[in-house]
Motif scaffolding. Structure first.
Motif, PDB file in Angstrom:
ATOM      1  N   LYS A   1       2.889  43.740  31.315  1.00 19.99           N
ATOM      2  CA  LYS A   1       1.553  43.650  30.739  1.00 19.99           C
ATOM      3  C   LYS A   1       1.329  42.296  30.077  1.00 19.99           C
TER       4      LYS A   1
ATOM      5  N   CYS B   1      -2.099  40.029  28.002  1.00 20.60           N
ATOM      6  CA  CYS B   1      -3.440  40.088  27.436  1.00 20.60           C
ATOM      7  C   CYS B   1      -3.967  38.660  27.294  1.00 20.60           C
TER       8      CYS B   1
ATOM      9  N   ARG C   1       3.799  41.438  27.151  1.00 23.14           N
ATOM     10  CA  ARG C   1       4.553  42.683  26.910  1.00 23.14           C
ATOM     11  C   ARG C   1       3.991  43.521  25.765  1.00 23.14           C
ATOM     12  N   ALA C   2       4.821  43.975  24.842  1.00 20.03           N
ATOM     13  CA  ALA C   2       4.387  44.897  23.786  1.00 20.03           C
ATOM     14  C   ALA C   2       3.296  44.275  22.915  1.00 20.03           C
ATOM     15  N   GLN C   3       3.388  42.988  22.654  1.00 21.29           N
ATOM     16  CA  GLN C   3       2.366  42.337  21.830  1.00 21.29           C
ATOM     17  C   GLN C   3       1.017  42.329  22.549  1.00 21.29           C
TER      18      GLN C   3
ATOM     19  N   ASP D   1      -0.145  44.817  24.351  1.00 26.72           N
ATOM     20  CA  ASP D   1      -0.715  46.132  24.027  1.00 26.72           C
ATOM     21  C   ASP D   1      -1.342  46.131  22.641  1.00 26.72           C
ATOM     22  N   ASN D   2      -0.659  45.542  21.669  1.00 23.54           N
ATOM     23  CA  ASN D   2      -1.181  45.477  20.301  1.00 23.54           C
ATOM     24  C   ASN D   2      -2.486  44.688  20.233  1.00 23.54           C
ATOM     25  N   CYS D   3      -2.539  43.561  20.921  1.00 26.20           N
ATOM     26  CA  CYS D   3      -3.752  42.741  20.918  1.00 26.20           C
ATOM     27  C   CYS D   3      -4.920  43.503  21.534  1.00 26.20           C
TER      28      CYS D   3
ATOM     29  N   ARG E   1      -5.318  46.682  21.737  1.00 26.90           N
ATOM     30  CA  ARG E   1      -5.653  47.857  20.925  1.00 26.90           C
ATOM     31  C   ARG E   1      -6.404  47.479  19.647  1.00 26.90           C
ATOM     32  N   TYR E   2      -5.987  46.409  18.975  1.00 30.08           N
ATOM     33  CA  TYR E   2      -6.492  46.132  17.631  1.00 30.08           C
ATOM     34  C   TYR E   2      -7.467  44.962  17.519  1.00 30.08           C
TER      35      TYR E   2
ATOM     36  N   SER F   1     -12.791  39.174  15.915  1.00 30.51           N
ATOM     37  CA  SER F   1     -11.615  39.440  15.075  1.00 30.51           C
ATOM     38  C   SER F   1     -10.935  38.140  14.678  1.00 30.51           C
TER      39      SER F   1
END
Length: 80
Positions: free
Chosen positions: A24, A26, A53-55, A57-59, A61-62, A67
């Motif tokens: 993944k 972003c 990767r995991a970061q 997903d965080n970006c 999502r939030y 922002s």
């Protein structure tokens, strides 16, 4: 050693995608304002950002358009 952190605002909602291998990532654009120039104007730089990767997903999502975000750029092409 110098560290750089850039703080700005997202220009639009982040786009979450996946590579062919299932990783993944972003993408978004960060608008970063410079200090005032001698003539009293303030310029803005628009920086393309890719998060993995995991970061990623965080970006996705939030974060959203407008922002506030801080990034620490990493350039893998640097010789050190």
């Amino acid at each position: 050693m110098n560290k750089v952190f850039l703080i700005g605002n997202l220009t639009k909602d982040p786009e979450l995608s996946t590579t062919n291998n299932g990783v993944k990532f972003c993408k978004f654009t960060l608008a970063v304002s410079r200090n005032y120039s001698k003539d009293g104007k303030r310029e803005t730089d628009f920086l393309p950002v890719v998060v993995w990767r995991a970061q990623a997903d965080n970006c996705a999502r939030y974060l959203k358009k407008g922002s506030k975000a801080a990034i620490r750029p990493i350039d893998e092409d640097l010789p050190f």
